[in-house]
Scaffold this motif. Structure first.
Motif, PDB file in Angstrom:
ATOM      1  N   PHE A   1       0.766  -1.132  -0.131  1.00  0.00           N
ATOM      2  CA  PHE A   1      -0.036   0.076   0.000  1.00  0.00           C
ATOM      3  C   PHE A   1       0.843   1.275   0.057  1.00  0.00           C
ATOM      4  CE2 PHE A   1      -3.484   2.693   1.317  1.00  0.00           C
ATOM      5  CZ  PHE A   1      -4.623   1.846   0.858  1.00  0.00           C
ATOM      6  N   VAL A   2       0.825   2.306  -0.921  1.00  0.00           N
ATOM      7  CA  VAL A   2       1.805   3.137  -1.096  1.00  0.00           C
ATOM      8  C   VAL A   2       1.016   4.246  -0.179  1.00  0.00           C
ATOM      9  CG1 VAL A   2       2.472   4.990  -2.497  1.00  0.00           C
ATOM     10  CG2 VAL A   2       1.950   2.733  -3.489  1.00  0.00           C
TER      11      VAL A   2
ATOM     12  N   ARG B   1      -2.571   5.193 -10.371  1.00  0.00           N
ATOM     13  CA  ARG B   1      -2.735   4.898  -8.971  1.00  0.00           C
ATOM     14  C   ARG B   1      -2.408   3.167  -9.047  1.00  0.00           C
ATOM     15  NH1 ARG B   1      -4.988   6.014  -4.326  1.00  0.00           N
ATOM     16  NH2 ARG B   1      -5.471   7.944  -4.901  1.00  0.00           N
ATOM     17  N   GLU B   2      -2.620   2.414 -10.258  1.00  0.00           N
ATOM     18  CA  GLU B   2      -2.303   1.280 -10.237  1.00  0.00           C
ATOM     19  C   GLU B   2      -0.799   0.707 -10.484  1.00  0.00           C
ATOM     20  OE1 GLU B   2      -4.973   2.740 -11.686  1.00  0.00           O
ATOM     21  OE2 GLU B   2      -6.387   1.663 -10.297  1.00  0.00           O
ATOM     22  N   ASN B   3      -0.421   1.652 -11.069  1.00  0.00           N
ATOM     23  CA  ASN B   3       1.084   1.616 -11.261  1.00  0.00           C
ATOM     24  C   ASN B   3       1.808   1.675 -10.105  1.00  0.00           C
ATOM     25  OD1 ASN B   3       0.505   0.629 -13.773  1.00  0.00           O
ATOM     26  ND2 ASN B   3       1.265   2.336 -14.845  1.00  0.00           N
ATOM     27  N   ARG B   4       1.376   2.840  -9.253  1.00  0.00           N
ATOM     28  CA  ARG B   4       1.926   3.070  -7.849  1.00  0.00           C
ATOM     29  C   ARG B   4       1.903   2.016  -7.280  1.00  0.00           C
ATOM     30  NH1 ARG B   4      -1.101   8.050  -6.271  1.00  0.00           N
ATOM     31  NH2 ARG B   4      -1.702   8.300  -8.374  1.00  0.00           N
TER      32      ARG B   4
ATOM     33  N   LYS C   1       1.750  -1.261  -8.162  1.00  0.00           N
ATOM     34  CA  LYS C   1       2.569  -2.458  -8.804  1.00  0.00           C
ATOM     35  C   LYS C   1       4.040  -2.030  -8.443  1.00  0.00           C
ATOM     36  CE  LYS C   1      -0.116  -3.527 -12.931  1.00  0.00           C
ATOM     37  NZ  LYS C   1      -0.258  -3.282 -14.393  1.00  0.00           N
ATOM     38  N   TRP C   2       4.517  -0.945  -8.452  1.00  0.00           N
ATOM     39  CA  TRP C   2       5.762  -0.328  -8.087  1.00  0.00           C
ATOM     40  C   TRP C   2       6.037  -0.740  -6.715  1.00  0.00           C
ATOM     41  CZ3 TRP C   2       6.834   3.091  -3.966  1.00  0.00           C
ATOM     42  CH2 TRP C   2       8.348   3.065  -3.681  1.00  0.00           C
ATOM     43  N   ALA C   3       5.037  -0.460  -5.689  1.00  0.00           N
ATOM     44  CA  ALA C   3       5.190  -0.624  -4.082  1.00  0.00           C
ATOM     45  C   ALA C   3       5.323  -2.222  -4.236  1.00  0.00           C
ATOM     46  CB  ALA C   3       3.941  -0.158  -3.516  1.00  0.00           C
ATOM     47  N   ALA C   4       4.622  -3.154  -4.784  1.00  0.00           N
ATOM     48  CA  ALA C   4       4.361  -4.614  -4.609  1.00  0.00           C
ATOM     49  C   ALA C   4       5.945  -4.986  -5.077  1.00  0.00           C
ATOM     50  CB  ALA C   4       3.576  -5.153  -5.621  1.00  0.00           C
ATOM     51  N   SER C   5       6.756  -4.403  -6.093  1.00  0.00           N
ATOM     52  CA  SER C   5       7.921  -4.641  -6.473  1.00  0.00           C
ATOM     53  C   SER C   5       9.068  -4.376  -5.257  1.00  0.00           C
ATOM     54  CB  SER C   5       8.319  -3.672  -7.864  1.00  0.00           C
ATOM     55  OG  SER C   5       8.724  -2.556  -7.517  1.00  0.00           O
ATOM     56  N   GLN C   6       8.696  -3.631  -4.271  1.00  0.00           N
ATOM     57  CA  GLN C   6       9.543  -3.035  -3.340  1.00  0.00           C
ATOM     58  C   GLN C   6       9.913  -4.089  -2.340  1.00  0.00           C
ATOM     59  OE1 GLN C   6      11.653  -0.266  -3.597  1.00  0.00           O
ATOM     60  NE2 GLN C   6      10.733  -0.786  -5.765  1.00  0.00           N
TER      61      GLN C   6
END
Lengths: 166, 166
Positions: A86-87, A154-157, A159-164
């Motif tokens: 969750f960003v 929002r979705e790509n944010r 996705k980025w967060a999940a990649s972290q």
């Protein structure tokens, strides 16, 4: 909870439960910290509007927690995962920039983080799902988008967060 | 919630949700505010023990909210009332003096108040019962006890608090 007045102790406890310090609360309610102090020590009556503002924010967070947890539950029925991200936003400027549609409801980055924390806690308790709170790192997020040819959303944010996550 | 590590953002959000500022948290965890800052900015790893201490307190509050609300529900089935009072403590000294049995679980007066606020909120939401948080006024409480020939006890503190409601 909005059908009767809060006494000074209750007002302060509500402020605490929202994770707001005196400075942020004064900023939110557009008063001085001296005035806020006068309310919380009982030396001045707390204006009903100020009570309503904090109680409304508490309601909004409660609603957001319920809605988001419902959404996550529905998502997990389709596609079970063990870990979600969750960003959250490390500064007010970033929060405002990335969430213009949201800023009227929860005007402070801290309130958004409080909501995110409650979502994390509720999902763990009720759904047994682990959600990590990932503060947005603008440079890392940009690099991620460029690498994968993604736009900003929002979705790509998310996705980025999940990649972290490790 | 205690089966995995909190990142700095989550640790800070947990601290906020307990209504603890930096000074109180440093005091509670027996570290300097500098060290706490280093944890929350990610420049130093957060010791597992510190995470456990805050998570345990959150669990204790959660449990206390559930138990107290259950108790109030049972009480209301026998004897319906519309309004209840809950004593809170305006200073650490008073909290410690009046709750020696409790101080190991929730060591700070602020944590007790946070628990009381959540009880108030939960009772309103679930039982539709109004609970007021009444800060202990030692002089007024003494006068009340003398007038009615009462000793000091948790029950009599609650009676005094109820007598304070309009």
């Amino acid at each position: 909870m909005s059908d009767y007045a809060l006494n000074p102790t209750e007002f302060k406890a509500l402020r605490w439960s929202l994770g707001l310090n005196e400075d942020l609360t004064a900023q939110l309610l557009k008063v001085s910290t001296n005035e806020l102090n006068a309310w919380e020590t009982g030396s001045q009556p707390i204006p009903p509007l100020a009570q309503k503002q904090l109680l409304d924010i508490d309601d909004i967070i409660e609603m957001q927690v319920l809605n988001t947890c419902d959404g996550i539950e529905a998502m997990f029925k389709k596609e079970p995962k063990r870990r979600l991200a969750f960003v959250v936003y490390p500064s007010q400027a970033l929060y405002t920039q990335y969430n213009p549609e949201f800023i009227n409801l929860l005007p402070l980055a801290e309130l958004y983080t409080t909501a995110a924390w409650r979502i994390k806690k509720e999902c763990k308790l009720v759904l047994e799902v682990d959600i990590s709170l990932v503060p947005l790192d603008v440079e890392a997020y940009k690099a991620y988008r460029e690498q994968s040819g993604m736009g900003e959303s929002r979705e790509n944010r998310a996705k980025w967060a999940a990649s972290q996550l490790a």
